[in-house]
Scaffold this motif. Structure first.
Motif, PDB file in Angstrom:
ATOM      1  N   LEU A 219       0.824  -1.204   0.000  1.00  0.00           N
ATOM      2  CA  LEU A 219       0.000   0.000   0.000  1.00  0.00           C
ATOM      3  C   LEU A 219       0.865   1.265   0.000  1.00  0.00           C
ATOM      4  N   ILE A 220       1.920   1.270   0.786  1.00  0.00           N
ATOM      5  CA  ILE A 220       2.818   2.427   0.838  1.00  0.00           C
ATOM      6  C   ILE A 220       3.514   2.623  -0.500  1.00  0.00           C
ATOM      7  N   VAL A 221       4.002   1.547  -1.096  1.00  0.00           N
ATOM      8  CA  VAL A 221       4.651   1.652  -2.417  1.00  0.00           C
ATOM      9  C   VAL A 221       3.655   2.181  -3.446  1.00  0.00           C
ATOM     10  N   GLY A 222       2.441   1.639  -3.442  1.00  0.00           N
ATOM     11  CA  GLY A 222       1.409   2.119  -4.360  1.00  0.00           C
ATOM     12  C   GLY A 222       1.101   3.590  -4.155  1.00  0.00           C
ATOM     13  N   GLY A 223       1.021   4.017  -2.893  1.00  0.00           N
ATOM     14  CA  GLY A 223       0.751   5.420  -2.591  1.00  0.00           C
ATOM     15  C   GLY A 223       1.872   6.340  -3.043  1.00  0.00           C
ATOM     16  N   ILE A 224       3.110   5.900  -2.850  1.00  0.00           N
ATOM     17  CA  ILE A 224       4.256   6.703  -3.303  1.00  0.00           C
ATOM     18  C   ILE A 224       4.256   6.804  -4.825  1.00  0.00           C
ATOM     19  N   LEU A 225       3.957   5.702  -5.493  1.00  0.00           N
ATOM     20  CA  LEU A 225       3.875   5.743  -6.954  1.00  0.00           C
ATOM     21  C   LEU A 225       2.717   6.620  -7.417  1.00  0.00           C
ATOM     22  N   GLU A 226       1.657   6.701  -6.603  1.00  0.00           N
ATOM     23  CA  GLU A 226       0.556   7.608  -6.925  1.00  0.00           C
ATOM     24  C   GLU A 226       1.049   9.052  -6.954  1.00  0.00           C
ATOM     25  N   VAL A 227       1.933   9.394  -6.037  1.00  0.00           N
ATOM     26  CA  VAL A 227       2.538  10.732  -6.042  1.00  0.00           C
ATOM     27  C   VAL A 227       3.232  10.958  -7.381  1.00  0.00           C
ATOM     28  N   GLY A 228       3.972   9.950  -7.838  1.00  0.00           N
ATOM     29  CA  GLY A 228       4.690  10.062  -9.112  1.00  0.00           C
ATOM     30  C   GLY A 228       3.761  10.288 -10.290  1.00  0.00           C
ATOM     31  N   TRP A 229       2.679   9.508 -10.376  1.00  0.00           N
ATOM     32  CA  TRP A 229       1.809   9.693 -11.543  1.00  0.00           C
ATOM     33  C   TRP A 229       0.984  10.961 -11.432  1.00  0.00           C
ATOM     34  N   ALA A 230       0.663  11.390 -10.223  1.00  0.00           N
ATOM     35  CA  ALA A 230      -0.080  12.647 -10.081  1.00  0.00           C
ATOM     36  C   ALA A 230       0.768  13.825 -10.556  1.00  0.00           C
ATOM     37  N   ILE A 231       2.031  13.816 -10.185  1.00  0.00           N
ATOM     38  CA  ILE A 231       2.943  14.873 -10.648  1.00  0.00           C
ATOM     39  C   ILE A 231       3.184  14.718 -12.139  1.00  0.00           C
ATOM     40  N   GLY A 232       3.294  13.484 -12.597  1.00  0.00           N
ATOM     41  CA  GLY A 232       3.473  13.220 -14.024  1.00  0.00           C
ATOM     42  C   GLY A 232       2.338  13.775 -14.871  1.00  0.00           C
ATOM     43  N   LEU A 233       1.115  13.735 -14.330  1.00  0.00           N
ATOM     44  CA  LEU A 233      -0.017  14.309 -15.063  1.00  0.00           C
ATOM     45  C   LEU A 233       0.228  15.779 -15.376  1.00  0.00           C
ATOM     46  N   SER A 234       0.800  16.480 -14.415  1.00  0.00           N
ATOM     47  CA  SER A 234       1.095  17.896 -14.625  1.00  0.00           C
ATOM     48  C   SER A 234       2.156  18.071 -15.710  1.00  0.00           C
ATOM     49  N   PHE A 235       3.206  17.266 -15.636  1.00  0.00           N
ATOM     50  CA  PHE A 235       4.296  17.387 -16.608  1.00  0.00           C
ATOM     51  C   PHE A 235       3.911  16.892 -18.002  1.00  0.00           C
ATOM     52  N   SER A 236       2.882  16.039 -18.084  1.00  0.00           N
ATOM     53  CA  SER A 236       2.471  15.528 -19.397  1.00  0.00           C
ATOM     54  C   SER A 236       1.678  16.560 -20.194  1.00  0.00           C
TER      55      SER A 236
ATOM     56  N   GLY B  12      -1.532  17.478 -20.094  1.00  0.00           N
ATOM     57  CA  GLY B  12      -2.765  16.918 -20.664  1.00  0.00           C
ATOM     58  C   GLY B  12      -2.501  15.802 -21.653  1.00  0.00           C
ATOM     59  N   PHE B  13      -1.485  15.006 -21.402  1.00  0.00           N
ATOM     60  CA  PHE B  13      -1.066  13.898 -22.267  1.00  0.00           C
ATOM     61  C   PHE B  13      -0.673  14.372 -23.667  1.00  0.00           C
ATOM     62  N   THR B  14      -0.141  15.580 -23.757  1.00  0.00           N
ATOM     63  CA  THR B  14       0.335  16.076 -25.051  1.00  0.00           C
ATOM     64  C   THR B  14       1.843  15.928 -25.214  1.00  0.00           C
ATOM     65  N   LYS B  15       2.557  15.618 -24.127  1.00  0.00           N
ATOM     66  CA  LYS B  15       4.002  15.379 -24.188  1.00  0.00           C
ATOM     67  C   LYS B  15       4.240  13.884 -24.034  1.00  0.00           C
ATOM     68  N   LEU B  16       4.892  13.287 -25.023  1.00  0.00           N
ATOM     69  CA  LEU B  16       4.987  11.829 -25.116  1.00  0.00           C
ATOM     70  C   LEU B  16       5.697  11.186 -23.926  1.00  0.00           C
ATOM     71  N   VAL B  17       6.923  11.583 -23.649  1.00  0.00           N
ATOM     72  CA  VAL B  17       7.697  10.895 -22.606  1.00  0.00           C
ATOM     73  C   VAL B  17       7.050  11.041 -21.229  1.00  0.00           C
ATOM     74  N   PRO B  18       6.678  12.249 -20.790  1.00  0.00           N
ATOM     75  CA  PRO B  18       5.997  12.325 -19.491  1.00  0.00           C
ATOM     76  C   PRO B  18       4.675  11.548 -19.468  1.00  0.00           C
ATOM     77  N   SER B  19       3.981  11.481 -20.587  1.00  0.00           N
ATOM     78  CA  SER B  19       2.725  10.730 -20.648  1.00  0.00           C
ATOM     79  C   SER B  19       2.965   9.237 -20.464  1.00  0.00           C
ATOM     80  N   ILE B  20       3.976   8.712 -21.113  1.00  0.00           N
ATOM     81  CA  ILE B  20       4.304   7.284 -20.987  1.00  0.00           C
ATOM     82  C   ILE B  20       4.715   6.959 -19.558  1.00  0.00           C
ATOM     83  N   ILE B  21       5.573   7.803 -18.971  1.00  0.00           N
ATOM     84  CA  ILE B  21       6.012   7.586 -17.588  1.00  0.00           C
ATOM     85  C   ILE B  21       4.820   7.634 -16.638  1.00  0.00           C
ATOM     86  N   THR B  22       3.936   8.588 -16.848  1.00  0.00           N
ATOM     87  CA  THR B  22       2.741   8.729 -16.006  1.00  0.00           C
ATOM     88  C   THR B  22       1.874   7.485 -16.079  1.00  0.00           C
ATOM     89  N   ILE B  23       1.624   6.994 -17.271  1.00  0.00           N
ATOM     90  CA  ILE B  23       0.783   5.808 -17.447  1.00  0.00           C
ATOM     91  C   ILE B  23       1.433   4.581 -16.808  1.00  0.00           C
TER      92      ILE B  23
END
Length: 118
Positions: A6-23, A25-36
């Protein structure tokens, strides 16, 4: 082990939530792939934890870790506003997650959704 998942999943949630910002709106390929990828792996660990932790407890802790962690990263590294109120409420979130952990009676045998225990 369930709380570690659960802790690992929650920490990874932080990563994808921040990744959404860097992507952007899924218009930048590399941040979008990392986020997904982070999203998929995060939910994998979250799902594994729910085999042993009741869903209400698991979901509250998962989202609490994600929300608190994302807020902290935003304030420390991304220039978001820091305020006493934000710090107070993030602290409450963290203590809430810890409270769930220490008050939880989570075993494989008493988890109703666990098929392996039956």
């Amino acid at each position: 082990m369930a709380w570690m998942y659960l802790i690992v999943g929650g920490i990874l949630e932080v990563g994808w939530a921040i990744g959404l910002s860097f992507s952007n709106g899924f218009t930048k390929l590399v941040p979008s792939i990392i986020t997904i990828l982070l999203l998929i792996i995060s939910f994998y660990f979250f799902a594994k934890s729910m085999k042993m932790i009741p869903i209400g407890t698991a979901y509250a802790a998962f989202t609490g870790i994600g929300a608190g962690g994302t807020s902290i990263i935003g304030m420390v590294f991304l220039g978001e506003e820091v305020s006493t109120a934000k710090i107070l409420f993030i602290s409450l979130l963290i203590f809430g997650v810890l409270g769930l952990k220490f008050s939880s009676n989570d075993t494989q045998e008493n988890s109703p959704g666990n098929m392996e225990a039956e």
